[in-house]
Design a protein around this motif. Structure first.
Motif, PDB file in Angstrom:
ATOM      1  N   MET A   8      -6.115 -20.968  71.638  1.00 16.04           N
ATOM      2  CA  MET A   8      -4.802 -20.586  72.144  1.00 16.04           C
ATOM      3  C   MET A   8      -3.799 -21.700  71.865  1.00 16.04           C
ATOM      4  SD  MET A   8      -3.684 -19.389  75.992  1.00 16.04           S
ATOM      5  CE  MET A   8      -4.556 -20.730  76.780  1.00 16.04           C
ATOM      6  N   ARG A  55     -11.780  -9.759  67.858  1.00 16.04           N
ATOM      7  CA  ARG A  55     -11.559 -10.771  66.819  1.00 16.04           C
ATOM      8  C   ARG A  55     -10.483 -10.324  65.830  1.00 16.04           C
ATOM      9  NH1 ARG A  55     -15.178 -14.937  66.439  1.00 16.04           N
ATOM     10  NH2 ARG A  55     -17.080 -14.810  67.717  1.00 16.04           N
ATOM     11  N   ILE A  90      -6.898 -10.730  67.320  1.00 16.00           N
ATOM     12  CA  ILE A  90      -6.407 -12.111  67.336  1.00 16.00           C
ATOM     13  C   ILE A  90      -6.112 -12.592  65.920  1.00 16.00           C
ATOM     14  CG2 ILE A  90      -6.980 -14.488  67.937  1.00 16.00           C
ATOM     15  CD1 ILE A  90      -6.293 -12.608  70.301  1.00 16.00           C
ATOM     16  N   ARG A 147     -15.197 -14.506  75.738  1.00 17.36           N
ATOM     17  CA  ARG A 147     -14.911 -15.869  76.203  1.00 17.36           C
ATOM     18  C   ARG A 147     -15.707 -16.934  75.445  1.00 17.36           C
ATOM     19  NH1 ARG A 147     -10.101 -16.231  77.610  1.00 17.36           N
ATOM     20  NH2 ARG A 147      -9.488 -15.704  79.748  1.00 17.36           N
ATOM     21  N   TRP A 163     -15.541 -17.390  72.366  1.00 18.15           N
ATOM     22  CA  TRP A 163     -14.709 -17.896  71.279  1.00 18.15           C
ATOM     23  C   TRP A 163     -13.202 -17.831  71.569  1.00 18.15           C
ATOM     24  CZ3 TRP A 163     -11.184 -14.405  69.285  1.00 18.15           C
ATOM     25  CH2 TRP A 163     -11.401 -13.060  69.582  1.00 18.15           C
ATOM     26  N   PHE A 164     -12.785 -17.137  72.617  1.00 25.36           N
ATOM     27  CA  PHE A 164     -11.361 -16.946  72.889  1.00 25.36           C
ATOM     28  C   PHE A 164     -11.007 -17.495  74.266  1.00 25.36           C
ATOM     29  CE2 PHE A 164      -7.807 -14.117  74.355  1.00 25.36           C
ATOM     30  CZ  PHE A 164      -6.856 -14.565  73.444  1.00 25.36           C
TER      31      PHE A 164
END
Length: 329
Positions: A1, A143, A146, A177, A179-180
């Protein structure tokens, strides 16, 4: 982020009195409901396609903006929460470009995209400083969203109203969560304040709630539809792709009222999915065959949206205090 997204989302959440977003519901969500939700302190939202004809979207946005500005002027210590507009990004939506022009013109704070992710849509929202959250039903779609520039994700888990997924919310949030670390909302059977707290404990930033607001005074739903939400429970929800081509959850009584057997429906055809601007083309799926999530068992009566949110806040705080007290023992 990125730091920018982190700061934007932090500022957005600071404007809420409860970590909850009201989901956009086809036909049901209208300016009256959105305004009531925002005044109560949660994100209110509606699908752009609900404004008919397409030119009415500008009027709807003006109405919402003016009402919230008036509220803030009269209540400087309790300003309204921001609002969001949902855009169906599927190729069948012939209105998308026109509706996005209206969103850019009005600088809609938050745009929720569904059924497809497009970089140009995300870029348009980012051009004026808005944020984009994308509906996803699995990790692969998350994925992709994003990668194409969405700022946040809405994990639509099993049991959610409308076009829902089939995955457990525990598994879906857990894998996202890994990877993000950006904004993440959770949808699926959330109709009580305790469930909002549970969503946060699982790793989501906020809950995404829709079906309970069908049974609100402001909702654009028939009294029969609202009563069906009150009268139904989780076992009355049927998951089927027959009506739109995309699997979704519907209330069994409405299927029976249409002369169909909810337990013996034909397979859906994704190639016939239709989200055009013609109300007649979509009425069967959403006006006659009523959407609803498995959480509607918590809905016991039709109430103003403000009272629904007030009850959620009370339940949320009670649950939070209970857990804190239990952990201290």
């Amino acid at each position: 982020m990125t730091q920018q997204v982190q700061e934007q989302f932090k500022a957005l959440m600071a404007k809420l009195t409860l970590p909850a977003f009201a989901a956009p519901m086809f036909i049901v969500s209208n300016p009256k409901l959105v305004i009531a939700q925002c005044k109560a302190g949660i994100i209110g939202s509606f699908p752009a396609l609900n404004a008919r004809p397409a030119e009415a979207l500008d009027d709807w946005l003006c109405e919402i903006e003016q009402a919230l500005a008036d509220h803030d002027k009269k209540n400087p210590d309790q300003p309204a929460a921001p609002f969001a507009v949902n855009q169906i990004v599927h190729r069948s939506n012939a209105r998308l470009d026109q509706d996005m022009e209206a969103c850019v013109k009005h600088k809609v704070p938050l745009v929720i995209t569904s059924l497809g992710a497009r970089e140009d849509v995300n870029d348009a929202v980012h051009s004026y400083g808005g944020m984009v959250f994308h509906d996803v039903i699995n990790n692969r779609y998350a994925r992709k969203a994003i990668e194409k520039g969405a700022d946040g994700l809405i994990a639509v888990a099993a049991g959610a109203g409308g076009h829902a997924g089939t995955l457990s919310p525990f598994a879906l949030v857990q894998e996202i969560r890994e990877w993000f670390d950006g904004p993440l909302l959770l949808s699926g059977c959330i109709a009580r304040g305790q469930s909002i707290l549970a969503a946060k404990a699982m790793g989501a930033d906020a809950a995404y709630m829709g079906s309970l607001f069908i049974a609100s005074s402001e909702a654009n739903a028939s009294q029969d539809y609202k009563q069906a939400v009150v009268d139904s429970g989780m076992e009355d929800i049927i998951y089927s792709g027959y009506f739109t081509g995309v699997p979704g959850n519907y209330i069994a009584s409405s299927i029976r009222n249409a002369g169909l057997d909810p337990n013996d429906l034909p397979e859906g055809d994704p190639g016939k999915m239709n989200f055009s601007s013609s109300l007649e083309n979509s009425a069967k799926a959403w006006r006659d065959i009523w959407g609803g999530g498995q959480g509607i068992g918590a809905v016991k009566q039709v109430l103003p949206a403000g009272e629904i949110v007030a009850a959620l806040k009370k339940d949320y705080e009670t649950a939070r205090q209970y857990l804190c007290a239990k952990d201290s023992n």
